[in-house]
Motif scaffolding. Structure first.
Motif, PDB file in Angstrom:
ATOM      1  N   GLY A   1      -5.323 -10.749  -5.925  1.00  7.14           N
ATOM      2  CA  GLY A   1      -4.639  -9.617  -5.326  1.00  7.14           C
ATOM      3  C   GLY A   1      -5.291  -9.178  -4.026  1.00  7.14           C
ATOM      4  O   GLY A   1      -4.607  -8.822  -3.062  1.00  7.14           O
ATOM      5  N   TRP A   2      -6.597  -9.204  -3.994  1.00  8.49           N
ATOM      6  CA  TRP A   2      -7.306  -8.858  -2.760  1.00  8.49           C
ATOM      7  C   TRP A   2      -6.977  -9.835  -1.639  1.00  8.49           C
ATOM      8  O   TRP A   2      -6.766  -9.436  -0.488  1.00  8.49           O
ATOM      9  CB  TRP A   2      -8.816  -8.814  -3.012  1.00  8.49           C
ATOM     10  CG  TRP A   2      -9.273  -7.461  -3.455  1.00  8.49           C
ATOM     11  CD1 TRP A   2      -9.453  -7.018  -4.728  1.00  8.49           C
ATOM     12  CD2 TRP A   2      -9.583  -6.362  -2.604  1.00  8.49           C
ATOM     13  NE1 TRP A   2      -9.852  -5.708  -4.736  1.00  8.49           N
ATOM     14  CE2 TRP A   2      -9.951  -5.268  -3.454  1.00  8.49           C
ATOM     15  CE3 TRP A   2      -9.602  -6.170  -1.228  1.00  8.49           C
ATOM     16  CZ2 TRP A   2     -10.315  -4.027  -2.942  1.00  8.49           C
ATOM     17  CZ3 TRP A   2      -9.973  -4.927  -0.721  1.00  8.49           C
ATOM     18  CH2 TRP A   2     -10.327  -3.878  -1.567  1.00  8.49           C
TER      19      TRP A   2
ATOM     20  N   PRO B   1      -2.654  -0.547  -7.528  1.00 10.27           N
ATOM     21  CA  PRO B   1      -4.074  -0.867  -7.342  1.00 10.27           C
ATOM     22  C   PRO B   1      -4.306  -2.366  -7.293  1.00 10.27           C
ATOM     23  O   PRO B   1      -3.597  -3.128  -7.958  1.00 10.27           O
ATOM     24  CB  PRO B   1      -4.724  -0.243  -8.577  1.00 10.27           C
ATOM     25  CG  PRO B   1      -3.651  -0.250  -9.613  1.00 10.27           C
ATOM     26  CD  PRO B   1      -2.366  -0.024  -8.877  1.00 10.27           C
ATOM     27  N   VAL B   2      -5.254  -2.783  -6.483  1.00 10.68           N
ATOM     28  CA  VAL B   2      -5.607  -4.205  -6.404  1.00 10.68           C
ATOM     29  C   VAL B   2      -6.784  -4.428  -7.340  1.00 10.68           C
ATOM     30  O   VAL B   2      -7.887  -3.946  -7.094  1.00 10.68           O
ATOM     31  CB  VAL B   2      -5.962  -4.614  -4.966  1.00 10.68           C
ATOM     32  CG1 VAL B   2      -6.326  -6.090  -4.912  1.00 10.68           C
ATOM     33  CG2 VAL B   2      -4.805  -4.318  -4.029  1.00 10.68           C
TER      34      VAL B   2
ATOM     35  N   ALA C   1       0.811  -1.219   0.000  1.00  9.86           N
ATOM     36  CA  ALA C   1       0.000   0.000   0.000  1.00  9.86           C
ATOM     37  C   ALA C   1       0.846   1.272   0.000  1.00  9.86           C
ATOM     38  O   ALA C   1       0.509   2.248  -0.676  1.00  9.86           O
ATOM     39  CB  ALA C   1      -0.925  -0.005   1.211  1.00  9.86           C
ATOM     40  N   LEU C   2       1.971   1.257   0.737  1.00  4.30           N
ATOM     41  CA  LEU C   2       2.724   2.494   0.946  1.00  4.30           C
ATOM     42  C   LEU C   2       3.926   2.645   0.028  1.00  4.30           C
ATOM     43  O   LEU C   2       4.295   3.776  -0.316  1.00  4.30           O
ATOM     44  CB  LEU C   2       3.193   2.564   2.411  1.00  4.30           C
ATOM     45  CG  LEU C   2       2.091   2.537   3.472  1.00  4.30           C
ATOM     46  CD1 LEU C   2       2.693   2.508   4.856  1.00  4.30           C
ATOM     47  CD2 LEU C   2       1.157   3.730   3.307  1.00  4.30           C
ATOM     48  N   VAL C   3       4.548   1.527  -0.352  1.00  3.51           N
ATOM     49  CA  VAL C   3       5.768   1.594  -1.162  1.00  3.51           C
ATOM     50  C   VAL C   3       5.480   1.292  -2.619  1.00  3.51           C
ATOM     51  O   VAL C   3       5.840   2.050  -3.517  1.00  3.51           O
ATOM     52  CB  VAL C   3       6.849   0.645  -0.609  1.00  3.51           C
ATOM     53  CG1 VAL C   3       8.109   0.711  -1.469  1.00  3.51           C
ATOM     54  CG2 VAL C   3       7.175   0.989   0.834  1.00  3.51           C
TER      55      VAL C   3
END
Length: 199
Positions: free
Chosen positions: A97-98, A91-92, A85-87
């Motif tokens: 991926g979810w 998008p999922v 999420a941060l690096v």
């Protein structure tokens, strides 16, 4: 709570392993088995699936090794979700991926905290938790030097150089230590909390 927790662990443990199996079978032809299992996301989800299933098996549930595995899985999956999420900031867009980047990074730490172990892990278990990502980093850098392929762009020494890659790894390493401390502290609070209805 035991039947409910058993069903919870069986369902999500099977989901994690089935998803990884599906991704392995459906992987692009250019991605060989070694490269596939070089992703920390894959390894953390496999560990998470095995840990949840082990925690549902009578005779293994509540053992020191099973609880240690659950804690390690919680640590690795929290970092997996946070780094993605941060690096990586990607998008999922797929159900797999979810599962890998959104569902399991919540399920594993929730299982660890809501169903806190009877005994907190020994120091050697905590050392093993932190040794695994360190060994993974050594492997990625050695494998990348030999093949010129890196599973994550922020570990690509060819693109960034060792100085920037070291900065990334130090930051992520600090995150590992911080999250491990939070997971241990949270589990300790859960163990010391009085049962509901206790005055």
């Amino acid at each position: 709570m035991r039947p409910l927790s058993t069903c919870w662990r069986l369902a999500f443990g099977a989901l994690a392993l089935w998803t990884m199996g599906f991704c392995f079978v459906a992987r692009h032809p250019s991605v060989d088995a070694v490269d596939f299992f070089s992703y920390f996301t894959v390894l953390s989800n496999v560990i998470g699936g095995v840990a949840l299933l082990a925690g549902a098996v009578p005779g293994w549930r509540d053992t020191a090794w099973a609880d240690g595995l659950r804690g390690g899985a919680a640590l690795y999956l929290v970092i997996t979700g946070a780094v993605y999420a941060l690096v990586l900031d990607g998008p999922v867009t797929t159900w797999a991926g979810w599962v890998q980047h959104r569902i399991m990074p919540v399920v594993a730490p929730l299982d660890w905290l809501a169903l806190a172990p009877r005994r907190l892990p020994a120091r050697r278990t905590l050392a093993c938790w932190l040794a695994f990502p360190l060994l993974y980093l050594v492997y990625v850098l050695a494998h990348g030097a030999a093949t010129r392929w890196y599973p994550y762009p922020f570990l690509d020494v060819r693109r960034h150089g060792y100085e920037i890659v070291t900065g990334y790894t130090v930051g992520i390493g600090a995150a590992f230590v911080t999250v491990a401390a939070l997971l241990l502290g949270g589990a300790g609070l859960r163990r010391r909390a009085p049962p509901r209805g206790t005055p």
